[in-house]
Design an enzyme around this catalytic site. Structure first.
Site, short mmCIF file in Angstrom:
data_model
loop_
_atom_site.label_atom_id
_atom_site.label_comp_id
_atom_site.label_asym_id
_atom_site.label_seq_id
_atom_site.Cartn_x
_atom_site.Cartn_y
_atom_site.Cartn_z
N LEU A 1 -68.49 -49.95 4.24
CA LEU A 1 -69.08 -50.29 2.89
C LEU A 1 -70.50 -50.53 3.22
O LEU A 1 -71.50 -49.96 2.70
CB LEU A 1 -68.44 -51.32 1.97
CG LEU A 1 -68.94 -51.53 0.82
CD1 LEU A 1 -68.92 -50.50 -0.23
CD2 LEU A 1 -68.41 -52.92 0.12
N GLU B 1 -67.61 -60.47 4.24
CA GLU B 1 -66.74 -60.39 3.05
C GLU B 1 -67.58 -60.92 1.84
O GLU B 1 -66.76 -61.42 0.89
CB GLU B 1 -65.36 -61.00 3.43
CG GLU B 1 -64.67 -60.46 4.55
CD GLU B 1 -63.91 -59.21 4.40
OE1 GLU B 1 -63.84 -58.61 2.98
OE2 GLU B 1 -63.61 -58.59 5.19
C1 LIG Z 1 -68.97 -59.35 12.46
C2 LIG Z 1 -69.31 -58.60 11.21
C3 LIG Z 1 -68.10 -57.57 10.76
C4 LIG Z 1 -68.51 -57.11 9.45
N1 LIG Z 1 -67.47 -56.26 9.08
C5 LIG Z 1 -67.82 -55.41 8.04
C6 LIG Z 1 -66.75 -54.20 7.70
O1 LIG Z 1 -65.84 -54.18 8.46
N2 LIG Z 1 -66.85 -53.56 7.11
C7 LIG Z 1 -68.26 -53.42 6.01
O2 LIG Z 1 -68.65 -52.63 5.17
N3 LIG Z 1 -68.80 -54.56 6.18
C8 LIG Z 1 -68.78 -55.63 7.50
N4 LIG Z 1 -69.68 -56.58 7.74
C9 LIG Z 1 -70.77 -56.60 6.73
C10 LIG Z 1 -70.90 -58.01 6.00
O3 LIG Z 1 -69.89 -57.90 4.85
C11 LIG Z 1 -72.46 -58.16 5.63
O4 LIG Z 1 -73.09 -58.60 6.43
C12 LIG Z 1 -72.47 -59.11 4.41
O5 LIG Z 1 -71.86 -58.64 3.28
C13 LIG Z 1 -73.91 -59.68 4.00
O6 LIG Z 1 -74.72 -58.43 3.89
P1 LIG Z 1 -76.09 -58.27 4.61
O7 LIG Z 1 -75.75 -58.51 6.23
O8 LIG Z 1 -76.90 -57.03 4.45
O9 LIG Z 1 -77.01 -59.40 4.27
P2 LIG Z 1 -78.05 -59.39 3.00
O10 LIG Z 1 -77.38 -58.93 1.73
O11 LIG Z 1 -79.20 -58.84 3.37
O12 LIG Z 1 -78.16 -60.96 2.64
C14 LIG Z 1 -78.90 -61.82 3.45
C15 LIG Z 1 -79.03 -63.19 3.04
O13 LIG Z 1 -79.48 -63.33 1.86
C16 LIG Z 1 -78.40 -63.96 0.81
N5 LIG Z 1 -78.68 -63.17 -0.51
C17 LIG Z 1 -78.27 -61.87 -0.63
N6 LIG Z 1 -78.59 -61.77 -1.86
C18 LIG Z 1 -78.58 -63.10 -2.72
C19 LIG Z 1 -79.00 -63.36 -3.93
N7 LIG Z 1 -79.09 -62.42 -5.02
N8 LIG Z 1 -79.22 -64.43 -4.34
C20 LIG Z 1 -79.27 -65.68 -3.17
N9 LIG Z 1 -78.88 -65.27 -1.72
C21 LIG Z 1 -78.72 -63.86 -1.61
C22 LIG Z 1 -77.39 -63.46 1.48
O14 LIG Z 1 -75.98 -64.40 0.97
C23 LIG Z 1 -77.56 -63.88 3.07
O15 LIG Z 1 -77.36 -65.04 3.16
C24 LIG Z 1 -69.52 -57.20 8.99
C25 LIG Z 1 -70.49 -58.06 9.16
C26 LIG Z 1 -70.48 -58.75 10.28
C27 LIG Z 1 -71.78 -59.59 11.02
#
Ligand SMILES: Cc1cc2nc3c(=O)[nH]c(=O)nc-3n(C[C@H](O)[C@H](O)[C@H](O)COP(=O)(O)OP(=O)(O)OC[C@H]3O[C@@H](n4cnc5c(N)ncnc54)[C@H](O)[C@@H]3O)c2cc1C
Length: 390
Positions: free
Chosen positions: A130, A370
């Site tokens: 995703l 998640e």
């Molecule tokens: C080891 C690992 C395994 C993973 N496995 C999967 C998988 O199997 N499949 C999959 O699809 N994804 C997976 N992920 C992805 C994971 O779900 C995302 O990293 C997560 O959803 C956060 O997205 P981002 O990293 O793009 O952070 P961003 O969305 O860029 O966010 C960065 C920071 O800003 C904060 N933030 C964002 N928007 C707001 C808001 N409106 N108000 C306040 N704060 C905000 C967030 O909470 C975070 O602290 C994995 C990630 C990791 C690290």
């Protein structure tokens, strides 16, 4: 209200505890310190062992080889797996849960028959794609597209941070097929087999924790799949993803609980053996109160997770929010508890031979994956405002 586990759940807990302590936990350090090539082969060994124990089929129907057990029983078993090796929990869960659950809920009979028996046996490994490089929390802003050409779909885009990407035989990939319809009706989920033309996987990421569970990108370059690759119905992908993540949040909370419970176990053991100034360190109030707080916080995590399982199982309208509540608490508690566990171990807590060093790094994912804590709080706050804010 009765807090007892049933005889069946007690037996599941005992079986998993015994097996995981003997077979999975001794391999946790190996997985954490292995090269990425070794991780790819060694994690498959653990997934297969857990499959043979029946873990990957617990939530799946008997006709595909599962045991169709309730979410609560799966969580009881999951805590034991997570205590032994969080990476094994994550990779097994990405295959039978993040991949297996949407297949179970939304897949056609043919799709289920093709993949589920192999997933349950640990012979096919799945992943869930995703997140994108520029779309994580805001998953609806994904850029991946699916364009219909004759009877085929052509996909383009990149999915990132995908658990199991390097070892997966099949991936679920979410893409916009009609951006104008928006996420609610314009995203479709596709099943893409390894080896499909135009589908490739990047090198794995070098991560802080969960080092035994491979994470990489899925790359789609004019990747062509047949209509039969659509999971369920065209346009339903985003709803399918969000419903899957409700289970995923309970799953992430459970791995955090396992990490916290293991930290408490290590901290209790170490602090009764380690002596300073002529007495065990657990006879100092500052240490014993840390242990007490660790227990309070992990017990609350367990109760919130059980509550979220109950809500999901009984189709309670609060189930999504209760999953978010459990996830925020269990993940933030695990960060704190694992940090205290390192502190209780003093300098040894900073050394890789001591499991708390790994547990501390593993715990940190809980607040990010998640749906990060901030996003869970947004969901919980919105729900409160809907109920009480007007
Ligand atoms: C080891 C690992 C395994 C993973 N496995 C999967 C998988 O199997 N499949 C999959 O699809 N994804 C997976 N992920 C992805 C994971 O779900 C995302 O990293 C997560 O959803 C956060 O997205 P981002 O990293 O793009 O952070 P961003 O969305 O860029 O966010 C960065 C920071 O800003 C904060 N933030 C964002 N928007 C707001 C808001 N409106 N108000 C306040 N704060 C905000 C967030 O909470 C975070 O602290 C994995 C990630 C990791 C690290």
């Amino acid at each position: 209200m009765n807090y007892d586990l049933t005889a069946e759940q007690l037996s599941i807990k005992a079986n998993f505890e015994k097996f995981c302590k003997k077979e999975i936990e001794p391999r946790a350090h190996l997985l954490d310190t292995a090269s990425s090539e070794e991780v790819n082969s060694e994690i498959k060994v653990n997934i297969k062992m857990l499959a043979d124990l029946g873990y990957l089929g617990m939530g799946h129907e008997e006709k595909y080889g599962g045991s169709n057990l309730d979410l609560f029983s799966q969580t009881v078993a999951g805590e034991e797996v997570a205590k032994a090796c969080a990476s094994s929990y994550l990779s097994a869960g990405a295959s039978c849960g993040l991949f297996g659950v949407p297949l179970k809920l939304f897949g056609t009979d043919e799709q289920k028959a093709k993949y589920l028996p192999g997933i349950i046996k640990g012979e096919i490994i799945g992943c869930f794609g995703l997140t994108e490089p520029e779309a994580g929390s805001d998953a609806a802003s994904m850029k991946t597209t699916a364009v219909k050409k004759g009877d085929k779909w052509i996909l383009n885009g990149t999915k990132t941070f995908i658990t199991n990407a390097t070892i997966a035989d099949v991936a679920l990939v979410f893409a916009y097929n009609d951006r104008e319809k928006g996420p609610g009706a314009g995203v479709t989920c596709f099943l893409i087999d390894k080896g499909t033309k135009g589908f490739s996987v990047s090198k794995p990421f070098d991560k802080m924790g969960f080092r035994g569970s491979p994470t990489a990108e899925l790359i789609l370059e004019d990747c062509e799949v047949p209509e039969s690759a659509v999971l369920g119905q065209t346009g339903w992908g985003f709803i399918q993803a969000m419903q899957t993540l409700e289970y995923g949040r309970i799953g992430m909370a459970t791995v955090c609980l396992g990490i916290a419970a293991k930290c408490l176990e290590h901290a209790n053991k170490y602090s009764k053996e380690r002596k300073t100034f002529g007495k065990p360190i657990n006879r100092n109030q500052m240490i014993s109160f840390k242990l007490a707080d660790m227990m309070i916080m992990s017990d609350i995590s367990r109760l919130l997770i059980y509550q979220a399982c109950w809500a999901k199982e009984t189709n309670n309208p609060e189930s999504a929010i209760l999953a978010s509540v459990a996830k925020v608490w269990a993940s933030e508690s695990a960060t704190q508890i694992s940090s205290w566990a390192v502190q209780v171990h003093g300098g040894y807590g900073y050394i890789k031979e001591y499991a708390v060093e790994r547990l501390y790094r593993d715990a940190r994912l809980g607040e990010i994956g998640e749906g990060a804590s901030e996003i869970q709080r947004i969901l919980i706050a919105k729900d409160l405002i809907r109920k009480y804010g007007k």
